[in-house]
Design an enzyme around this catalytic site. Structure first.
Site, PDB file in Angstrom:
ATOM      1  N   GLU A 113     -17.419   2.129  42.334  1.00  7.59           N
ATOM      2  CA  GLU A 113     -17.224   3.459  41.772  1.00  7.59           C
ATOM      3  C   GLU A 113     -16.413   3.336  40.497  1.00  7.59           C
ATOM      4  OE1 GLU A 113     -15.273   6.160  44.339  1.00  7.59           O
ATOM      5  OE2 GLU A 113     -15.315   7.834  42.936  1.00  7.59           O
ATOM      6  N   GLY A 114     -16.932   3.858  39.393  1.00  9.14           N
ATOM      7  CA  GLY A 114     -16.222   3.823  38.128  1.00  9.14           C
ATOM      8  C   GLY A 114     -15.837   5.208  37.685  1.00  9.14           C
ATOM      9  N   MET A 134     -17.071   6.964  35.290  1.00 12.35           N
ATOM     10  CA  MET A 134     -18.148   7.849  34.852  1.00 12.35           C
ATOM     11  C   MET A 134     -19.388   7.715  35.725  1.00 12.35           C
ATOM     12  SD  MET A 134     -19.800   5.936  31.561  1.00 12.35           S
ATOM     13  CE  MET A 134     -20.656   4.372  31.773  1.00 12.35           C
ATOM     14  N   LYS A 184     -27.172   2.194  38.904  1.00 11.98           N
ATOM     15  CA  LYS A 184     -25.995   2.903  38.381  1.00 11.98           C
ATOM     16  C   LYS A 184     -26.420   4.329  38.058  1.00 11.98           C
ATOM     17  CE  LYS A 184     -22.759   1.117  35.912  1.00 11.98           C
ATOM     18  NZ  LYS A 184     -21.886   0.528  34.857  1.00 11.98           N
ATOM     19  N   ASP A 231     -18.760  -1.425  26.033  1.00 12.04           N
ATOM     20  CA  ASP A 231     -17.847  -1.320  27.182  1.00 12.04           C
ATOM     21  C   ASP A 231     -17.605  -2.694  27.811  1.00 12.04           C
ATOM     22  OD1 ASP A 231     -16.135   0.092  28.823  1.00 12.04           O
ATOM     23  OD2 ASP A 231     -17.685   0.572  30.301  1.00 12.04           O
TER      24      ASP A 231
END
Length: 930
Positions: A46-47, A49, A69, A162
């Site tokens: 889980e990030g 965004m 994703k 990123d």
């Protein structure tokens, strides 16, 4: 468009942190559902965004586990959906061993974009390195693989945006796999919506990302720099507390630097690489990933890196480290003579000829060393080269290492060429006796096959070194030996010019300044008529510089200024406005202006020279020391002794890092600084400097005469100031002998010293002998200047003490008033010499009963005298004040001043017996009046 600010994170595309967690209930609803051909089986990560799921292909065509994703916060318009489909096709074409494969991309029924990627069995790069103690070699290997991936992607016009540890995995085989290439751009929301955003991670985002500016490949390089630092140290380079801190830092354009604690554990090159990656301006970073990759490869192989400045001294040190064992380094410095100040450089073609006797590898190394050794030390850093602080100290160490390497090679295979190179390096380092021996060995090693230019050049260098060491007959003998060969057709014109320059140097060492000027002017005329090609401007610039210096020593300030300006003009024809070659003529011109009383333009020139020296050499170099000395002179002439001392202390500290005790530059700095400390009243420091300087000089060596004269004259000045008249007389007489030997009995410097002797004798109570020395001095000034010259006219009234000794106080007072009226404007009322004369004038007015004039003079002194002025004259001022108040009938004030004066002359300056006695007399006479 809304302006970025810390108060409006959405305007920077950084609103994800605000929205994080709003849709947590989606997690459970997605697991078990199908997205396209894949069914989600579980949550992997889980990030901020997005969410990453594990999924398997469910159409049965083949078995494949994938990662999906889902951008939980993105909102796509129809236009954004079309762009999304187009860009995912481009990303799917990225087939590279270090890039995770993108299989598919689409939009969920409720409008959330998702990516289907290769599922990599591995761990994040940070965890992988931590488990292996962060070996530098392994970290660099992995970073190079990251850069391989970036190079490939950038060639396809795709920017990652990123790069961070969680997006770089290391698989079971130890291979880097970069995730999410281009996905940040792919997942970017609809820019027309108020909540549109550019996905980023604040801790790793570049300034342009945080400020919603255009993003290029430079953003990826910024993030690689952060990643490299984190992998090497285990900590993040940027420690922002939150997103708003990151935005504020970016908006303020704060530079990112490696903390001091990590500079001790990371190599200088790696620090430089990291800091170039993370510069605030994208244009100041590496131009592309290939350039960064190449720099890391250079570092791994022991070659210089571009980020470290790559000046010549640095390149030379790296070269020596790589090849200290290989090839015996015949060539280790086998090519270039190191100093334009030595006026002789063997060409690279000659070096190549010498290299033909070596193996192929040695020949290659010899040529490489030629380009590295040339111009690395004394004023020899090319202004076009990239620079680093401390260049000169690094170069000094490198050259010393090079001499050691040459010694090893010479022990195996002596050659004239290598002896010459060693001698030249020793000359640059100021090791003149060793250099003389090396050049003598080079001449002995000549086998008749060398060029006439080399043979003549060796003798010219020997002559120059003999002259530097004061062995003038030997220098003249070598010059005489060379002279018949100067007309040979095979000898370049430059060799004849070097001969003239060396001859002028010998004349200067002999004190024959007129002859030196004549020779140099002959050389200038020859250089103007010589077909020297591109070297003509440089030759003339050097000759005019030498003329300026010679005129300075001669005391002809206007001529020195003209020649300095001519040198600057010739330099400007070929060099940049920051060329190191400008430093010396700027200094000489500035010194001439200072001597002419033009202090403001003198200071301006010195400051320009200082700026150029710092740009070329950093903060540690003898040229900076020389400029500090000049700035100290200007400050002293302006009456700011404290600032002058500060400059000269800087000068001395710099020189001590370069020169051994006894070097003329070091002794000169000590001598000048001791003079300033004497004038400031720091007698102990002045005495220490003079003792150290004298201990380093050998009175039997002719080359030490100039330094001995300077130190002994300043020593006499200090002893005179503390009332040691006998010691002052002896110091002045000893210095005078050196002055006469060096400059001749008629020189004005000797005349000034004779006046010093006269002052010491007067203090000893020998007015008749003092007057004889004074008249001897005056006769030299009259002969040199003429009776109508203003300087001579003003000196005639300096005989006022002898009028006083004969009892004519009024005539003495009138003469002294005229002396002070004619005092140069450049000298401040705070200057010690003027202060002494003004005090004597006040004392004479008290003696003559003209108390109004005495009070006026004393008030002027009190207004300008610094409170911390501890010179003996400060207490002499107290004595004159005491005598004034006694004459005015104020016994209490007279006693107060007299007590302070008596204590000082009894305890601190006991040699002033006469002044202590005068203070006691005032106290006795003031007692009945109190």
């Amino acid at each position: 468009m809304t302006e970025p600010s810390a108060d409006n994170p959405f305007a920077t595309g950084a609103g994800i942190a605000v929205l994080k967690g709003l849709d947590a209930d989606r997690v459970d609803r997605l697991i078990g559902t199908a997205l396209g051909d894949y069914r989600i089986t579980g949550l992997l990560a889980e990030g901020g965004m997005s969410l990453v799921y594990r999924a398997e292909r469910e159409d049965g065509s083949f078995q494949r586990a994938v990662a999906i994703k889902v951008a939980m916060l993105a909102s796509h318009s129809e236009q954004a959906r079309r762009r999304f489909v187009q860009e995912q096709q481009v990303l799917a074409s990225l087939n590279h061993v270090n890039i995770t494969q993108l299989y598919d991309a689409s939009i969920t029924p409720d409008g959330l974009p998702y990516i289907v990627m290769e599922l990599v069995d591995g761990e994040s790069i940070s965890d992988w390195c931590a488990a292996r103690d962060r070996s530098e070699a392994e970290v660099l290997r992995l970073i190079l693989e990251v850069l391989d991936a970036l190079v490939f992607a950038h060639q396809h016009l795709i920017v990652h945006r990123d790069i961070k540890p969680s997006n770089v995995l290391v698989d079971a085989e130890g291979r880097v796999r970069v995730l999410d290439f281009g996905i940040a751009k792919l997942l970017e929301g609809d820019g027309t919506t108020q909540t549109g955003y550019s996905p980023l991670t604040p801790e790793y985002a570049s300034p342009e990302q945080l400020l919603a500016k255009p993003v290029s490949i430079a953003a990826d390089l910024y993030q690689v720099g952060l990643l490299l630092f984190e992998l090497l140290t285990g900590v993040k380079l940027l420690q922002q507390a939150d997103l708003q801190d990151a935005i504020a830092r970016a908006a303020a354009e704060h530079p990112v630097t490696v903390d001091r604690i990590y500079r001790t554990t990371l190599s200088r090159e790696l620090v430089a690489i990291i800091e170039q990656c993370v510069r605030a301006d994208p244009g100041d970073r590496y131009p592309d990933a290939n350039a960064l990759r190449a720099d890391i490869e250079r570092y791994r192989a022991g070659f210089p890196v571009q980020a470290a400045g790559q000046n010549r001294a640095y390149r030379l040190r790296k070269f020596l480290r790589r090849h200290a064992v290989a090839s015996g380094i015949a060539a280790a410095a086998g090519t270039a003579v190191l100093g334009s100040s030595l006026w002789y450089t063997v060409s690279l073609q000659e070096a190549r000829t010498a290299a033909e006797t070596q193996a192929a590898t040695s020949s290659r190394l010899l040529r490489a060393m030629s380009s590295l050794v040339t111009d690395t030390f004394t004023r020899l850093v090319d202004e076009q080269a990239e620079r680093q602080t401390g260049t000169a100290l690094v170069a000094k160490s490198v050259l010393e290492d090079t001499v050691a390497l040459l010694d090893d090679e010479l022990a195996r295979a002596p050659s004239a060429e290598l002896f010459r190179v060693r001698g030249t390096i020793e000359s640059v380092l100021g090791q003149y006796p060793d250099a003389v021996d090396s050049f003598a060995a080079a001449r002995q090693a000549l086998d008749g096959t060398e060029t006439l230019e080399l043979s003549v050049g060796l003798r010219l260098e020997q002559a120059l070194l003999h002259a530097r060491e004061g062995r003038l007959p030997l220098a003249r003998a070598l010059l005489a030996e060379v002279e018949p060969e100067l007309e040979a057709d095979s000898l370049p014109a430059q060799a004849r010019l070097r001969y003239l320059q060396h001859l002028a140097f010998v004349h200067r060492r002999e004190g024959a300044y007129e002859d030196a000027v004549t020779v140099l002017e002959t050389a200038v005329a020859a250089a103007r008529d010589t077909d020297a090609g591109a070297d003509r401007e440089a030759l003339l610039a050097g000759l005019y510089e030498n003329l300026a210096f010679t005129q300075l020593q001669r005391g002809n300030w206007p001529a020195a200024l003209d020649n300095a300006d001519a040198s600057i003009s010739w330099i400007g024809r070929r060099e940049s406005a920051t060329s190191y070659k400008l430093i010396a003529p700027l200094r000489f011109g500035a010194f001439s202006l200072a001597q002419l009383g033009e202090l403001a333009p003198a200071q301006e020139r010195f400051e320009r020279a200082l700026d150029i020296a710092r740009q070329n050499f950093g903060d540690d170099h003898p040229d900076l020391a020389a400029v500090y000395n000049g700035l100290g002179l200007v400050a002293y002439r302006q009456g700011d002794t404290a600032t002058a001392i500060g400059y000269l202390e800087q000068s001395l500290g710099t020189l001590q890092a370069f020169y051994a005790p006894g070097h003329t530059n070091l002794v000169g700095a000590m001598s000048n600084l001791s003079r300033l400390h004497t004038d400031a009243g720091n007698m102990r420091r002045a005495a220490e400097l003079q003792a150290e300087a004298l201990a380093s000089l050998d009175a039997s060596r002719p080359e030490n005469r100039a330094d001995l004269f300077s130190v002994q004259r300043h020593q006499g000045r200090r002893l005179l100031a503390i009332g040691d008249y006998a010691g002052a007389r002896d110091a002045f007489v000893a210095g005078l002998e050196h002055c006469r030997e060096l400059l001749g009995t008629a020189a004005l410097e000797c005349a000034a010293t004779e006046a010093d002797v006269a002052q010491a004798l007067y203090g000893l109570g020998e007015p008749e002998a003092s007057e004889q020395w004074f008249e001897r001095s005056q006769a030299k000034y009259r002969t040199a200047l003429g009776e109508s010259h203003p300087d001579y006219v003003s000196r005639r009234d300096l005989r006022w003490p002898y009028d006083l000794a004969r009892g004519d106080a009024r005539l003495a007072r009138d003469r002294l008033q005229r002396v002070l009226q004619q005092a140069p404007v450049a000298a401040s009322p705070n200057a010690v010499d003027l202060l002494r004369l003004r005090l004597e004038l006040a004392a004479l007015n008290v003696q003559l009963g003209d108390l109004a004039q005495a009070r006026s003079t004393l008030n002027g002194i009190a207004e300008t005298r610094a409170d911390d002025f501890l010179h003996p004259l400060a207490y002499y001022a107290d004595l004159i004040e005491a005598e004034y108040w006694l004459a005015a009938g104020d016994g209490a004030r007279a006693a107060r001043f007299a007590q302070r004066a008596q204590a000082a002359f009894t305890e601190r300056f006991p040699r002033f017996v006469d002044r202590a006695a005068r203070a006691s007399q005032v106290l006795a006479q003031a007692a009945p009046l109190s």
